[in-house]
Design an enzyme around this catalytic site. Structure first.
Site, PDB file in Angstrom:
ATOM      1  N   ARG A 183       0.799  -1.231   0.000  1.00 32.91           N
ATOM      2  CA  ARG A 183       0.000   0.000   0.000  1.00 32.91           C
ATOM      3  C   ARG A 183       0.830   1.279   0.000  1.00 32.91           C
ATOM      4  NH1 ARG A 183      -4.207   0.422   4.362  1.00 32.91           N
ATOM      5  NH2 ARG A 183      -3.312  -1.340   5.482  1.00 32.91           N
ATOM      6  N   SER A 212       8.330  -5.042  15.154  1.00 32.18           N
ATOM      7  CA  SER A 212       8.115  -4.915  13.710  1.00 32.18           C
ATOM      8  C   SER A 212       8.844  -3.692  13.186  1.00 32.18           C
ATOM      9  CB  SER A 212       6.627  -4.772  13.391  1.00 32.18           C
ATOM     10  OG  SER A 212       5.979  -5.987  13.633  1.00 32.18           O
ATOM     11  N   GLY A 213       9.456  -3.833  12.033  1.00 34.82           N
ATOM     12  CA  GLY A 213      10.209  -2.739  11.437  1.00 34.82           C
ATOM     13  C   GLY A 213       9.352  -1.568  11.004  1.00 34.82           C
ATOM     14  N   TYR A 238      29.256  36.241  -2.204  1.00 35.79           N
ATOM     15  CA  TYR A 238      29.701  34.860  -2.059  1.00 35.79           C
ATOM     16  C   TYR A 238      31.067  34.843  -1.411  1.00 35.79           C
ATOM     17  CZ  TYR A 238      31.440  30.200  -3.123  1.00 35.79           C
ATOM     18  OH  TYR A 238      31.972  28.936  -3.014  1.00 35.79           O
ATOM     19  N   ALA A 297      28.377  44.769  -1.175  1.00 42.82           N
ATOM     20  CA  ALA A 297      27.276  44.161  -1.915  1.00 42.82           C
ATOM     21  C   ALA A 297      27.754  43.689  -3.281  1.00 42.82           C
ATOM     22  CB  ALA A 297      26.146  45.166  -2.086  1.00 42.82           C
ATOM     23  N   ASN A 333      36.842  31.367  -6.214  1.00 49.22           N
ATOM     24  CA  ASN A 333      37.702  30.369  -5.572  1.00 49.22           C
ATOM     25  C   ASN A 333      38.067  29.224  -6.487  1.00 49.22           C
ATOM     26  OD1 ASN A 333      34.931  29.804  -5.502  1.00 49.22           O
ATOM     27  ND2 ASN A 333      35.208  28.290  -3.885  1.00 49.22           N
ATOM     28  N   GLY A 355      35.192  49.734  -5.492  1.00 48.72           N
ATOM     29  CA  GLY A 355      34.050  49.045  -6.091  1.00 48.72           C
ATOM     30  C   GLY A 355      34.333  48.638  -7.525  1.00 48.72           C
TER      31      GLY A 355
HETATM   32  C1  UD1 Z   1      -0.072  -9.169  13.414  1.00 49.80           C
HETATM   33  C2  UD1 Z   1      -0.559 -10.113  14.503  1.00 49.80           C
HETATM   34  C3  UD1 Z   1      -1.832  -9.535  15.130  1.00 49.80           C
HETATM   35  C4  UD1 Z   1      -1.569  -8.151  15.668  1.00 49.80           C
HETATM   36  C5  UD1 Z   1      -1.004  -7.264  14.564  1.00 49.80           C
HETATM   37  C6  UD1 Z   1      -0.579  -5.940  15.125  1.00 49.80           C
HETATM   38  C7  UD1 Z   1       0.089 -12.309  13.723  1.00 49.80           C
HETATM   39  C8  UD1 Z   1      -0.366 -13.573  13.115  1.00 49.80           C
HETATM   40  N1  UD1 Z   1      -0.838 -11.385  13.926  1.00 49.80           N
HETATM   41  O1  UD1 Z   1      -1.061  -9.182  12.417  1.00 49.80           O
HETATM   42  O2  UD1 Z   1      -2.289 -10.379  16.170  1.00 49.80           O
HETATM   43  O3  UD1 Z   1      -2.779  -7.600  16.190  1.00 49.80           O
HETATM   44  O4  UD1 Z   1       0.154  -7.861  13.966  1.00 49.80           O
HETATM   45  O5  UD1 Z   1      -0.203  -5.099  14.077  1.00 49.80           O
HETATM   46  O6  UD1 Z   1       1.233 -12.164  14.076  1.00 49.80           O
HETATM   47  N2  UD1 Z   1       6.051  -9.970   8.396  1.00 49.80           N
HETATM   48  C9  UD1 Z   1       7.180 -10.613   7.968  1.00 49.80           C
HETATM   49  N3  UD1 Z   1       7.070 -11.811   7.355  1.00 49.80           N
HETATM   50  C10 UD1 Z   1       5.858 -12.424   7.191  1.00 49.80           C
HETATM   51  C11 UD1 Z   1       4.706 -11.749   7.634  1.00 49.80           C
HETATM   52  C12 UD1 Z   1       4.832 -10.535   8.248  1.00 49.80           C
HETATM   53  O7  UD1 Z   1       8.288 -10.095   8.115  1.00 49.80           O
HETATM   54  O8  UD1 Z   1       5.831 -13.524   6.630  1.00 49.80           O
HETATM   55  C13 UD1 Z   1       6.200  -8.661   9.044  1.00 49.80           C
HETATM   56  C14 UD1 Z   1       5.430  -7.565   8.334  1.00 49.80           C
HETATM   57  O9  UD1 Z   1       6.240  -6.940   7.373  1.00 49.80           O
HETATM   58  C15 UD1 Z   1       5.095  -6.633   9.468  1.00 49.80           C
HETATM   59  C16 UD1 Z   1       4.946  -7.562  10.672  1.00 49.80           C
HETATM   60  O10 UD1 Z   1       5.616  -8.754  10.322  1.00 49.80           O
HETATM   61  O11 UD1 Z   1       6.143  -5.744   9.748  1.00 49.80           O
HETATM   62  C17 UD1 Z   1       3.501  -7.861  11.010  1.00 49.80           C
HETATM   63  O12 UD1 Z   1       2.905  -8.491   9.905  1.00 49.80           O
HETATM   64  P1  UD1 Z   1       1.447  -8.155   9.443  1.00 49.80           P
HETATM   65  O13 UD1 Z   1       1.143  -8.921   8.241  1.00 49.80           O
HETATM   66  O14 UD1 Z   1       1.244  -6.700   9.444  1.00 49.80           O
HETATM   67  O15 UD1 Z   1       0.623  -8.805  10.658  1.00 49.80           O
HETATM   68  P2  UD1 Z   1      -0.881  -8.567  10.938  1.00 49.80           P
HETATM   69  O16 UD1 Z   1      -1.689  -9.400  10.039  1.00 49.80           O
HETATM   70  O17 UD1 Z   1      -1.159  -7.139  10.996  1.00 49.80           O
END
Ligand code: UD1
Ligand code: CA
Length: 469
Positions: free
Chosen positions: A20, A109-110, A376, A390, A396, A433
């Site tokens: 998204r 989460s990143g 400058y 001015a 340079n 000048g």
């Molecule tokens: C997850 C939780 C949910 C929680 C929510 C909060 C699970 C199954 N569910 O859901 O309970 O309320 O987060 O935001 O954990 N990612 C990976 N690899 C994967 C899948 C995901 O690295 O295979 C990473 C995504 O990039 C993201 C994070 O994990 O940063 C969370 O994944 P996302 O798919 O957003 O989890 P949710 O379905 O939102």
């Protein structure tokens, strides 16, 4: 500081695509307050002195790994790849070989950048090295989140939105995506995960059921601050979180006594330190490391980066300062702008005046030097009390190399002069000048290097010829 007895390691899930965002840049490298989202997460881990951080990459793995060369502090950074992405449980499974058995694991989460260190500290304490601790929050609209299912007070399971019954969907308490769990418990639970659910994914959240079955206590640490668990999925969410974060920073500065004309029009993308009685007008942006001394005033619409501004200096509106790697210093009581530009290596002593449309680069200006209009100064050393007229510039650059211009103390450079470097203008000298100065001048001398003025008396301008048919 991590006050629990066990060392802890963080696992940062960063393999998701972020469809998204509709961007070529992996989602976790999108910037909040000028810093990649995942870098915020790593900074928090480092602040808590995590032993290591394991970042799970997948989509855009190479770009993510290249962008994150290090974490501040003593935290060791490691990467593991998750290919393909089969769910959050599958993601953490990839980290297992990189995780020591003796520690606590904190799963982050990143794309959730604003979790505070004290919140994670409380979560670590809740786990205490023996429990599974979940960070939870109540939402009026919990749609999309995993619900915290309890029996009495006891947490029994996390049920994902898509797998939940209607009754479970009424639950307002949700899992934030952040947990702390001892590695020795986590590893066997991960090995037991399956993908028998509506989404056909390996859910990390299923470990809650295993904990309950194994008689391991599951505790929820519940917070109310939604910003700390807010994830980014779209440009709109990114902008909303940016504004919320900036407003929060603005309030923190005001608590310290900084006077902001409008906290909603103030952006810090880096580290800003302010002395007492600093005043900042609207629409100012601070980037990198900026320090504002006591009583500094910054006018409207300034962009200020990588710079130290000493006490009492005034930065007038529309000034752009960026010291980049070399830095910029502005001395006490100096007046800069409006419409001034200070570039890397501009070192201004006290009471220097830099006025409108003046650019300064890699130049030292001693106390009281002034360049007030359209000038400058590049690769120059400018003495005390010099007045630079001015429209005058230091030339340079000869097309291949850069050379230095030295203007000694008390020199007066007239308007519209070119000082062709390398050249030294001796102390107390004056340059007339319109001069193009190519040779060094003696102290105290008046130097003029321009065509002599010629006046022709009673000069008749050409006339237009009458037109005949
Ligand atoms: C997850 C939780 C949910 C929680 C929510 C909060 C699970 C199954 N569910 O859901 O309970 O309320 O987060 O935001 O954990 N990612 C990976 N690899 C994967 C899948 C995901 O690295 O295979 C990473 C995504 O990039 C993201 C994070 O994990 O940063 C969370 O994944 P996302 O798919 O957003 O989890 P949710 O379905 O939102
Ligand atoms: Ca999510």
């Amino acid at each position: 500081m991590n006050s629990t007895l066990l060392p802890f390691d963080v696992v940062v899930m960063a393999a998701g695509k972020g469809t998204r965002m509709k961007s070529r840049l992996p989602k976790v490298l999108q910037r909040l307050a000028g810093v990649p989202l995942v870098q915020h997460v790593l900074a928090t881990a480092a602040q808590l002195q995590a032993r290591s951080a394991v970042v799970i990459t997948g989509h855009g793995a190479e770009a993510v790994e290249a962008a994150l060369t290090s974490v501040a502090g003593q935290t060791t950074l490691r990467f593991v790849r998750q290919e393909p992405q089969l769910g959050t449980g599958h993601a953490v499974q990839q980290a297992v070989p990189a995780l020591a058995d003796d520690g606590l694991v904190v799963v982050l989460s990143g794309d959730v950048p604003l979790t505070q260190a004290d919140t994670l500290q409380a979560l670590l304490a809740a786990s205490g090295g023996s429990r599974l601790a979940l960070l939870t929050i109540e939402f009026a609209d919990p749609t999309g989140y995993g619900r915290i299912v309890r029996q009495g007070d006891q947490v029994q399971a996390i049920v994902e939105q898509k797998d939940a019954t209607d009754a479970q969907r009424q639950i307002k308490e949700v899992y934030s995506g952040i947990m702390a769990v001892p590695a020795r418990l986590l590893k066997p639970w991960l090995a037991r995960l399956d993908n028998h659910n509506v989404q056909g994914e390996y859910y990390l959240t299923d470990i809650v059921k295993f904990a309950v079955a194994d008689g391991v206590e599951v505790v929820a640490h519940t917070i109310t601050d939604a910003l700390q668990v807010a994830g980014i999925n779209s440009p709109v969410q990114l902008a909303e979180l940016e504004r919320a974060h900036q407003l929060r920073q603005a309030h923190a500065y005001m608590e310290q006594g900084v006077r902001l004309m409008d906290p909603a029009r103030f952006d810090v993308r880096g580290q800003l330190d302010c002395g007492q009685d600093v005043e900042i007008d609207v629409n100012c942006i601070f980037e990198g490391r900026v320090s504002l001394g006591e009583g500094v005033r910054v006018g409207a619409n300034c962009v200020i980066a990588n710079c130290t501004i000493a006490a009492g200096a005034v930065i007038h509106p529309f000034t752009h300062i960026d010291g980049e790697k070399l830095g910029v210093t502005v001395g006490e009581g100096s007046l800069i702008g409006p419409f001034a530009r200070l570039r890397p290596g501009a070192q201004l002593a006290a009471e220097v005046h830099i006025g409108n449309f003046v650019e300064v680069k890699n130049a030292t200006l001693a106390k009281g030097a002034k360049a007030n209009h359209l000038a400058y100064l590049g690769d120059a050393t400018v003495g005390e009390r010099v007045n630079f007229g001015a429209g005058s510039i230091t030339a340079n650059y000869d097309g291949a190399n850069k050379h230095r211009t030295v203007i000694e103390a008390d020199v007066h450079i007239g308007s519209n002069c070119v000082l062709v470097a390398p050249v030294v203008i001796g102390a107390g000298g004056t340059v007339g000048g319109g001069s193009a100065i190519t040779k060094s001048t003696e102290p105290g001398a008046l130097s003029v290097a321009r065509g002599k003025q010629v006046s022709i008396a009673n000069w008749a301008r050409p006339q237009k010829q009458p037109k005949f048919k």
